[in-house]
Design an enzyme around this catalytic site. Structure first.
Site, PDB file in Angstrom:
ATOM      1  N   SER A 103      43.288  64.725  33.479  1.00  0.00           N
ATOM      2  CA  SER A 103      44.057  63.510  33.200  1.00  0.00           C
ATOM      3  C   SER A 103      45.083  63.245  34.310  1.00  0.00           C
ATOM      4  O   SER A 103      45.232  62.110  34.788  1.00  0.00           O
ATOM      5  CB  SER A 103      44.753  63.664  31.845  1.00  0.00           C
ATOM      6  OG  SER A 103      45.774  62.737  31.684  1.00  0.00           O
ATOM      7  N   LYS A 138      44.416  60.360  38.008  1.00  0.00           N
ATOM      8  CA  LYS A 138      45.365  59.297  38.352  1.00  0.00           C
ATOM      9  C   LYS A 138      45.901  59.497  39.776  1.00  0.00           C
ATOM     10  O   LYS A 138      46.064  58.554  40.530  1.00  0.00           O
ATOM     11  CB  LYS A 138      46.523  59.277  37.355  1.00  0.00           C
ATOM     12  CG  LYS A 138      46.091  58.751  35.988  1.00  0.00           C
ATOM     13  CD  LYS A 138      47.221  58.731  34.990  1.00  0.00           C
ATOM     14  CE  LYS A 138      47.577  60.098  34.509  1.00  0.00           C
ATOM     15  NZ  LYS A 138      47.690  60.296  33.072  1.00  0.00           N
ATOM     16  N   HIS A 167      54.356  64.138  40.603  1.00  0.00           N
ATOM     17  CA  HIS A 167      54.051  63.972  39.184  1.00  0.00           C
ATOM     18  C   HIS A 167      54.563  65.177  38.403  1.00  0.00           C
ATOM     19  O   HIS A 167      54.375  66.315  38.809  1.00  0.00           O
ATOM     20  CB  HIS A 167      52.533  63.851  39.012  1.00  0.00           C
ATOM     21  CG  HIS A 167      52.137  63.487  37.623  1.00  0.00           C
ATOM     22  ND1 HIS A 167      51.962  62.180  37.232  1.00  0.00           N
ATOM     23  CD2 HIS A 167      51.881  64.241  36.532  1.00  0.00           C
ATOM     24  CE1 HIS A 167      51.615  62.151  35.958  1.00  0.00           C
ATOM     25  NE2 HIS A 167      51.568  63.394  35.511  1.00  0.00           N
ATOM     26  N   ASP A 220      40.940  57.536  31.294  1.00  0.00           N
ATOM     27  CA  ASP A 220      42.100  58.362  30.936  1.00  0.00           C
ATOM     28  C   ASP A 220      42.954  57.687  29.875  1.00  0.00           C
ATOM     29  O   ASP A 220      43.408  58.333  28.924  1.00  0.00           O
ATOM     30  CB  ASP A 220      42.944  58.666  32.185  1.00  0.00           C
ATOM     31  CG  ASP A 220      44.169  59.498  31.835  1.00  0.00           C
ATOM     32  OD1 ASP A 220      43.978  60.623  31.353  1.00  0.00           O
ATOM     33  OD2 ASP A 220      45.300  59.012  32.000  1.00  0.00           O
ATOM     34  N   ARG A 248      43.465  61.727  22.377  1.00  0.00           N
ATOM     35  CA  ARG A 248      44.000  63.104  22.348  1.00  0.00           C
ATOM     36  C   ARG A 248      45.326  63.154  21.600  1.00  0.00           C
ATOM     37  O   ARG A 248      45.612  64.109  20.873  1.00  0.00           O
ATOM     38  CB  ARG A 248      44.200  63.616  23.781  1.00  0.00           C
ATOM     39  CG  ARG A 248      42.908  64.005  24.463  1.00  0.00           C
ATOM     40  CD  ARG A 248      43.129  64.213  25.946  1.00  0.00           C
ATOM     41  NE  ARG A 248      44.105  65.240  26.227  1.00  0.00           N
ATOM     42  CZ  ARG A 248      44.862  65.277  27.325  1.00  0.00           C
ATOM     43  NH1 ARG A 248      44.760  64.343  28.249  1.00  0.00           N
ATOM     44  NH2 ARG A 248      45.720  66.250  27.500  1.00  0.00           N
TER      45      ARG A 248
HETATM   46  N1  URA Z   1      50.457  63.935  31.719  1.00  0.00           N
HETATM   47  C1  URA Z   1      49.269  63.286  31.894  1.00  0.00           C
HETATM   48  O1  URA Z   1      49.173  62.340  32.671  1.00  0.00           O
HETATM   49  N2  URA Z   1      48.217  63.719  31.199  1.00  0.00           N
HETATM   50  C2  URA Z   1      48.258  64.763  30.340  1.00  0.00           C
HETATM   51  O2  URA Z   1      47.258  65.102  29.768  1.00  0.00           O
HETATM   52  C3  URA Z   1      49.506  65.420  30.161  1.00  0.00           C
HETATM   53  C4  URA Z   1      50.600  64.988  30.864  1.00  0.00           C
END
Ligand code: URA
Length: 437
Positions: free
Chosen positions: A183, A187, A82, A161, A168
């Site tokens: 966040s 995931k 990620h 999220d 946000r």
């Molecule tokens: N990527 C994400 O999944 N969440 C964030 O808050 C910032 C970047």
């Protein structure tokens, strides 16, 4: 419990309990807590931050807000990678087939573009017919067959999220280390991989502007991963200029395929091999990082396998490969109405000074969205003919803009403001600042 009291508590910098955090996340996900109160809470977190304990409670509460994938029907070591978001960051699309060619399983959920940063899902949708929302059983089948499946965030997984992220985005609370850490990690944990590699981008094109902020974020996320018994590593990488030369969607797919054929730009090759080597070590396929890194470089440069894995995965998810059947020129792939060359007004060394503005320029050309609902033009984008440290003669092309929209004078000024030309060669560009394991 009343949210008003919890906002007050956080506003005064006090630590929230697990029960209190669960109350907030559950209440907001179920629609009991209104947006205006949640916005105030998020702003309080933005200014007062959270302790490591609070961040792990927050991550946990977000995971519990939906389903957790059980990937036990996928045979082999499951990996995920990620990025915290960058410009021209197409690493995942090369990393996935590369590690798949070593037998690892990539079962990955990816995002769309956000702000100046591009998204893997938008890039994949450059292939006509590519399906980003598929049932879980199909996801498992594709991973078992091709070693790779990449899907969009489903509404069943961490719905908290999805909702909080959208809030946000419109309340200027994206840039908060505890909120980003929770966040990303909720995931990663909810999708159930065995090994996770995080690429924390840092610099003028990233959400984290300084190395110290990026390091703090990386350490927190690694801590959360370990708490959930994951093999996890975070690399802090330089985003003071785009990665590779292509920014956009189909244009980035072009660079992905070139890189899979061993003809990619050095910076992109390096970050791909670094990320892949970290995963291969987590899976214990190599005794040390250096041998894994070398094996990745050898594969990218000398083997047709990574490209074959990429094509098989795209086809299995419904994508039409004719987009990449002729890579002889970008014009051939993009076929846009307007192609604009931005030329150097003097001779010297190029230095990209505003990667954020380059990302936003690609949005202006149609490659990204200004609102969530906006459709994107997969064929719009930017090609950097020159990057930081490269020499340019007056009149030579520094970058090429591809768009189906009208180009007005401010667009030229915008493009020209993203770089400068200097007499002295800029310092060597450090690609990876640190790896935290
Ligand atoms: N990527 C994400 O999944 N969440 C964030 O808050 C910032 C970047």
């Amino acid at each position: 419990m009343r949210l008003l009291d919890l906002i007050e508590k956080k506003k005064n910098g006090q630590e929230l309990t697990q029960e209190e955090i669960k109350f907030i996340i559950e209440g907001y996900t179920n629609g009991v807590i209104p947006d205006y109160q949640m916005s105030a809470f998020l702003m309080a977190v933005f200014f007062q931050s959270m302790s490591i304990t609070e961040i792990s409670y927050l991550t946990d509460a977000m995971i519990q807000s939906g389903e957790v994938y059980d990937l036990s029907a996928i045979n082999g070591f499951k990996v995920d990678k990620h990025s915290s978001g960058g410009v021209g960051d197409k690493v995942s699309l090369i990393y996935a087939p590369l590690v798949a060619s070593f037998g690892l399983k990539v079962a990955k959920m990816s995002g769309r573009g956000l702000g100046q940063t591009g998204g893997t899902i938008d890039k994949l949708e450059s292939f006509p017919g590519f399906k980003v929302e598929i049932p879980f059983a199909e996801f498992v089948r594709i991973v078992n067959k091709t070693n790779i499946s990449i899907i969009a965030q489903s509404s069943n997984i961490v719905p908290a999220d999805k909702k909080i992220y959208a809030l946000r985005d419109v309340t200027a609370t994206v840039n908060s280390i505890p909120l980003i850490a929770a966040s990303i990690m909720c995931k990663k944990i909810a999708t159930g991989s065995d090994g996770i590699v995080l690429d924390v981008k840092c610099g003028n094109g990233a959400f984290m502007k300084s190395i110290s902020e990026a390091k703090q974020l990386a350490e927190i996320m690694v801590g959360i991963g370990k708490h959930f018994d994951k093999k996890i590593a975070a690399e802090i990488t330089n985003m003071n200029q785009p990665l590779g030369r292509a920014i956009g969607n189909a244009i980035e797919i072009y660079e992905v395929v070139k890189t899979l054929q061993g003809e990619g730009p050095d910076d992109l090759n390096y970050i791909v091999c670094e990320s892949a080597a970290l995963s291969l070590c987590q899976a214990k396929l190599f005794p040390d990082f250096d041998s894994a890194f070398k094996a990745c470089q050898d594969k990218l440069h000398n083997s047709p396998e990574p490209l074959t894995y990429f094509k098989n995965f795209i086809q299995e998810q419904g994508g039409d490969l004719s987009l990449i059947s002729d890579l002889s020129s970008l014009d051939q792939i993009l076929k846009v109405k307007n192609k604009v060359e931005i030329k150097a007004k003097e001779t010297g060394f190029v230095e990209i000074i505003d990667t954020n503005a380059l990302g936003l320029l690609s949005v202006r050309l149609g490659a990204g969205r200004n609102t969530k609902e906006e459709a994107i033009d997969h064929h719009a984008g930017i090609y950097l003919n020159k990057k930081t440290g490269e020499f340019v003669n007056e009149g030579e092309v520094v970058m090429t803009l591809y768009t189906n929209r009208y180009i007005t004078e401010p667009v030229y000024e915008w493009a020209e403001s993203t770089f400068k030309i200097t007499d002295k060669k800029p310092k060597d560009y450090e690609l990876v600042y640190e790896v935290i394991q």
